[in-house]
Design a protein around this motif. Sequence first.
Motif, PDB file in Angstrom:
ATOM      1  N   ASP A  50      32.606  43.943  22.864  1.00  0.00           N
ATOM      2  CA  ASP A  50      31.916  45.226  22.817  1.00  0.00           C
ATOM      3  C   ASP A  50      30.820  45.199  21.747  1.00  0.00           C
TER       4      ASP A  50
ATOM      5  N   ASN B 274      40.949  44.655  22.445  1.00  0.00           N
ATOM      6  CA  ASN B 274      41.946  44.778  23.503  1.00  0.00           C
ATOM      7  C   ASN B 274      43.233  45.452  23.041  1.00  0.00           C
TER       8      ASN B 274
ATOM      9  N   GLY C 199      38.453  38.559  37.432  1.00  0.00           N
ATOM     10  CA  GLY C 199      38.187  39.146  36.131  1.00  0.00           C
ATOM     11  C   GLY C 199      38.604  38.338  34.930  1.00  0.00           C
TER      12      GLY C 199
ATOM     13  N   SER D 242      39.406  36.750  28.108  1.00  0.00           N
ATOM     14  CA  SER D 242      38.975  38.111  28.421  1.00  0.00           C
ATOM     15  C   SER D 242      39.391  38.446  29.836  1.00  0.00           C
ATOM     16  N   GLU D 243      39.922  39.656  30.021  1.00  0.00           N
ATOM     17  CA  GLU D 243      40.342  40.118  31.345  1.00  0.00           C
ATOM     18  C   GLU D 243      39.594  41.396  31.699  1.00  0.00           C
ATOM     19  N   ASP D 244      39.242  41.529  32.972  1.00  0.00           N
ATOM     20  CA  ASP D 244      38.600  42.745  33.467  1.00  0.00           C
ATOM     21  C   ASP D 244      39.202  43.084  34.821  1.00  0.00           C
ATOM     22  N   GLU D 245      39.931  44.203  34.888  1.00  0.00           N
ATOM     23  CA  GLU D 245      40.618  44.558  36.123  1.00  0.00           C
ATOM     24  C   GLU D 245      39.661  44.865  37.269  1.00  0.00           C
ATOM     25  N   ASP D 246      38.396  45.147  36.950  1.00  0.00           N
ATOM     26  CA  ASP D 246      37.422  45.446  38.003  1.00  0.00           C
ATOM     27  C   ASP D 246      36.892  44.184  38.677  1.00  0.00           C
TER      28      ASP D 246
ATOM     29  N   ARG E 132      32.902  39.283  26.840  1.00  0.00           N
ATOM     30  CA  ARG E 132      32.712  40.734  26.999  1.00  0.00           C
ATOM     31  C   ARG E 132      33.018  41.490  25.701  1.00  0.00           C
TER      32      ARG E 132
ATOM     33  N   ASP F 217      35.054  40.209  38.634  1.00  0.00           N
ATOM     34  CA  ASP F 217      33.892  39.569  38.027  1.00  0.00           C
ATOM     35  C   ASP F 217      32.961  39.078  39.119  1.00  0.00           C
TER      36      ASP F 217
END
Length: 379
Positions: free
Chosen positions: A188, A155, A69, A111-115, A186, A117
């Motif tokens: 928004d 964030n 992520g 950018s970080e996404d815990e779900d 990412r 990538d």
Amino acid sequence: MSEYQYYEFVALDQALSAKQQGELRAVSSRARITSSSFVNDYQWGDLKADPAKWMERYFDAHLYLANWGTRRITLRLPKTVLDPATASRFGVGESAGSWATRTHVILDLCSEDEDGDEEWCDEEGRLAAIVPARAELAGGDRRLLYLAWLLCVQNRELDDDVPEPPVPAGLAKLSGPLQALADFLRLDPDLLDAAAAASRPLVEKNPSAAELRRWVTDLPVADKDEMLLRVLRDDAGSLRSELLRTFRGVTEEPPAGERRTAGDLLAVAEERWAARQQQKREREAAERQRREEAAAAAREQRLDELARNPVRAWDQADELIATKRPKDYDAAVTLLSDLQALAVREGEIFEFAEQMMRLRERHARKPSLIDRFDRARLD
């Protein structure tokens, strides 16, 4: 899921020397190294070097991507085109920051996404799509810096009452490279739209050859001599951006009315998101209604056709059942369901029930067929 990391570095203003390429090769034996780039990916292990140090010493742009992520873009610009104090006013959180060396300013965006990538299969084209945004910034376009600040807002790294910096023109219509950057990080779209509401349209005016000639003629001779020396020393990678920035200047955007805050932008973005969701629900409801009305009209047409000769329809159902094939059983059930609907419409449901009872008796020893009748409530 196995780990995957991708590193890409690009030298733009000055090519890597043979000695520098050798230093990079000493770090990785399988990386793809040229006079202008270093590219490698890892499914086990990691880069045995500090990317920040590499940016200070070798490169002007860096992209990092990990399938858990993390996405990172780092850009290096000469201090002659970007003042460190200006960069620090926009890079104010963990998602966006900056630091300076003796000669350069380095921007770091993350950018970080815990779900995780899953979009890493086309990673090699991403940095090339983003890199031209560096030249835009070097030429005086501050939209990239504003996007960095907005990333910190997204964030939740700023207090709600922190005022926004001057809003640059052209946020409503980003250039291709800036849009690629926003997508990669990412950002928004609702938050970007909220910010763009206070952004004036960008007026792009390319100077004519005559205007440039007059401007160059008026430059001090010492400045022109220094520029020629830079070209001869192969130190002119950012010279064009520097000259255009000087020619055009950097326009400080005045606040449009009362200054907004980070909290204001987040609130407007939330409202936009809620409005989009409501519009989506309304579209989906309208589409469902359209499909239901179309299905009802098609069924009425089928019932009208059955009404012309219902006896023939019952015979067709018998013929389908006689094949003893599952798909024909299903077709028979569909036909009988239409006959049932026709009976309800015509007020002949009792006659249908009698016919159906006789049909069940004739085929009582076909359990899969009877089960289909039961599930379709054909009785």
